[in-house]
Design a protein around this motif. Structure first.
Motif, PDB file in Angstrom:
ATOM      1  N   ALA A 188       0.822  -1.221   0.000  1.00  0.00           N
ATOM      2  CA  ALA A 188       0.000   0.000   0.000  1.00  0.00           C
ATOM      3  C   ALA A 188       0.853   1.268   0.000  1.00  0.00           C
ATOM      4  O   ALA A 188       0.406   2.324  -0.456  1.00  0.00           O
ATOM      5  N   ARG A 189       2.082   1.183   0.448  1.00  0.00           N
ATOM      6  CA  ARG A 189       2.963   2.357   0.464  1.00  0.00           C
ATOM      7  C   ARG A 189       3.358   2.802  -0.937  1.00  0.00           C
ATOM      8  O   ARG A 189       3.842   3.915  -1.120  1.00  0.00           O
ATOM      9  N   LEU A 190       3.139   1.920  -1.917  1.00  0.00           N
ATOM     10  CA  LEU A 190       3.457   2.262  -3.308  1.00  0.00           C
ATOM     11  C   LEU A 190       2.214   2.540  -4.138  1.00  0.00           C
ATOM     12  O   LEU A 190       2.290   2.653  -5.355  1.00  0.00           O
ATOM     13  N   ALA A 191       1.080   2.683  -3.488  1.00  0.00           N
ATOM     14  CA  ALA A 191      -0.151   3.075  -4.190  1.00  0.00           C
ATOM     15  C   ALA A 191      -0.044   4.553  -4.571  1.00  0.00           C
ATOM     16  O   ALA A 191       0.657   5.330  -3.916  1.00  0.00           O
ATOM     17  N   GLY A 192      -0.723   4.937  -5.621  1.00  0.00           N
ATOM     18  CA  GLY A 192      -0.673   6.316  -6.097  1.00  0.00           C
ATOM     19  C   GLY A 192      -1.009   7.341  -5.023  1.00  0.00           C
ATOM     20  O   GLY A 192      -0.332   8.368  -4.902  1.00  0.00           O
ATOM     21  N   SER A 193      -2.031   7.060  -4.225  1.00  0.00           N
ATOM     22  CA  SER A 193      -2.437   8.007  -3.176  1.00  0.00           C
ATOM     23  C   SER A 193      -1.356   8.150  -2.104  1.00  0.00           C
ATOM     24  O   SER A 193      -1.094   9.243  -1.608  1.00  0.00           O
ATOM     25  N   SER A 194      -0.709   7.038  -1.762  1.00  0.00           N
ATOM     26  CA  SER A 194       0.348   7.068  -0.757  1.00  0.00           C
ATOM     27  C   SER A 194       1.581   7.814  -1.274  1.00  0.00           C
ATOM     28  O   SER A 194       2.194   8.600  -0.546  1.00  0.00           O
ATOM     29  N   ILE A 195       1.926   7.576  -2.527  1.00  0.00           N
ATOM     30  CA  ILE A 195       3.061   8.278  -3.145  1.00  0.00           C
ATOM     31  C   ILE A 195       2.770   9.773  -3.228  1.00  0.00           C
ATOM     32  O   ILE A 195       3.624  10.603  -2.925  1.00  0.00           O
ATOM     33  N   ALA A 196       1.560  10.120  -3.621  1.00  0.00           N
ATOM     34  CA  ALA A 196       1.178  11.536  -3.719  1.00  0.00           C
ATOM     35  C   ALA A 196       1.307  12.225  -2.370  1.00  0.00           C
ATOM     36  O   ALA A 196       1.811  13.350  -2.281  1.00  0.00           O
ATOM     37  N   GLN A 197       0.870  11.555  -1.321  1.00  0.00           N
ATOM     38  CA  GLN A 197       0.962  12.141   0.013  1.00  0.00           C
ATOM     39  C   GLN A 197       2.423  12.316   0.430  1.00  0.00           C
ATOM     40  O   GLN A 197       2.809  13.374   0.930  1.00  0.00           O
ATOM     41  N   LEU A 198       3.239  11.299   0.207  1.00  0.00           N
ATOM     42  CA  LEU A 198       4.651  11.369   0.581  1.00  0.00           C
ATOM     43  C   LEU A 198       5.375  12.480  -0.164  1.00  0.00           C
ATOM     44  O   LEU A 198       6.149  13.239   0.425  1.00  0.00           O
ATOM     45  N   LEU A 199       5.119  12.590  -1.456  1.00  0.00           N
ATOM     46  CA  LEU A 199       5.847  13.540  -2.292  1.00  0.00           C
ATOM     47  C   LEU A 199       5.138  14.882  -2.449  1.00  0.00           C
ATOM     48  O   LEU A 199       5.551  15.721  -3.240  1.00  0.00           O
ATOM     49  N   LYS A 200       4.036  15.039  -1.700  1.00  0.00           N
ATOM     50  CA  LYS A 200       3.281  16.299  -1.696  1.00  0.00           C
ATOM     51  C   LYS A 200       2.878  16.709  -3.114  1.00  0.00           C
ATOM     52  O   LYS A 200       3.129  17.821  -3.568  1.00  0.00           O
ATOM     53  N   SER A 201       2.253  15.756  -3.795  1.00  0.00           N
ATOM     54  CA  SER A 201       1.831  15.963  -5.176  1.00  0.00           C
ATOM     55  C   SER A 201       0.338  15.681  -5.285  1.00  0.00           C
ATOM     56  O   SER A 201      -0.238  14.990  -4.440  1.00  0.00           O
ATOM     57  N   ASP A 202      -0.282  16.190  -6.320  1.00  0.00           N
ATOM     58  CA  ASP A 202      -1.694  15.926  -6.562  1.00  0.00           C
ATOM     59  C   ASP A 202      -1.861  14.459  -6.987  1.00  0.00           C
ATOM     60  O   ASP A 202      -1.191  13.993  -7.913  1.00  0.00           O
ATOM     61  N   GLU A 203      -2.736  13.755  -6.316  1.00  0.00           N
ATOM     62  CA  GLU A 203      -2.933  12.327  -6.573  1.00  0.00           C
ATOM     63  C   GLU A 203      -3.309  12.032  -8.015  1.00  0.00           C
ATOM     64  O   GLU A 203      -2.914  11.000  -8.573  1.00  0.00           O
ATOM     65  N   THR A 204      -4.041  12.928  -8.659  1.00  0.00           N
ATOM     66  CA  THR A 204      -4.476  12.675 -10.038  1.00  0.00           C
ATOM     67  C   THR A 204      -3.303  12.676 -11.019  1.00  0.00           C
ATOM     68  O   THR A 204      -3.405  12.109 -12.101  1.00  0.00           O
ATOM     69  N   GLY A 205      -2.176  13.284 -10.634  1.00  0.00           N
ATOM     70  CA  GLY A 205      -1.025  13.332 -11.513  1.00  0.00           C
ATOM     71  C   GLY A 205      -0.061  12.167 -11.338  1.00  0.00           C
ATOM     72  O   GLY A 205       0.810  11.953 -12.165  1.00  0.00           O
ATOM     73  N   VAL A 206      -0.218  11.408 -10.254  1.00  0.00           N
ATOM     74  CA  VAL A 206       0.702  10.299  -9.979  1.00  0.00           C
ATOM     75  C   VAL A 206       0.237   9.056 -10.732  1.00  0.00           C
ATOM     76  O   VAL A 206      -0.902   8.617 -10.591  1.00  0.00           O
ATOM     77  N   LYS A 207       1.133   8.502 -11.529  1.00  0.00           N
ATOM     78  CA  LYS A 207       0.841   7.298 -12.318  1.00  0.00           C
ATOM     79  C   LYS A 207       1.774   6.185 -11.857  1.00  0.00           C
ATOM     80  O   LYS A 207       2.989   6.389 -11.762  1.00  0.00           O
ATOM     81  N   VAL A 208       1.209   5.013 -11.561  1.00  0.00           N
ATOM     82  CA  VAL A 208       2.005   3.858 -11.145  1.00  0.00           C
ATOM     83  C   VAL A 208       1.804   2.757 -12.178  1.00  0.00           C
ATOM     84  O   VAL A 208       0.667   2.371 -12.474  1.00  0.00           O
TER      85      VAL A 208
END
Length: 103
Positions: free
Chosen positions: A40-60
């Motif tokens: 779960a730490r590599l899910a888009g929402s988790s990555i977005a939170q860690l990297l302070k990015s908009d979740e809609t822009g994170v692609k896994v």
């Protein structure tokens, strides 16, 4: 920090043009790849939170033939701008590596 011989994976980040970053997780084998794909730490929402990015822009992307997980996201600032503190995008891998190391 643990190395690839003990973790079974290697994390690298770099530019994907002046507007995007890419983070690659290279897994030694299918077992490690499958475990990390479910993490779960590599899910888009988790990555977005860690990297302070908009979740809609994170692609896994899970590249199963290569045992690679690729994460793409917009750069927080345009590469080379006066506010860019990581011209090559290399520092982002450390954040993912630390997150995975702290289980």
């Amino acid at each position: 920090m643990k190395d690839v011989s003990t973790t079974g994976y290697y994390v690298r980040s770099k530019n994907a043009g002046p507007f995007w970053l890419t983070i690659d997780i290279f897994c030694n084998d299918r077992t490690v790849f499958d475990r990390l794909c479910k993490d779960a730490r590599l899910a888009g929402s988790s990555i977005a939170q860690l990297l302070k990015s908009d979740e809609t822009g994170v692609k896994v992307f899970h590249l199963d033939r290569l045992n690679v997980i690729k994460i793409s996201l917009p750069r927080p600032v345009i590469q080379g701008s006066i506010f860019d503190r990581d011209m090559h995008g290399a520092q982002w891998a450390c954040l993912i590596q630390e997150r995975l190391a702290n289980q």
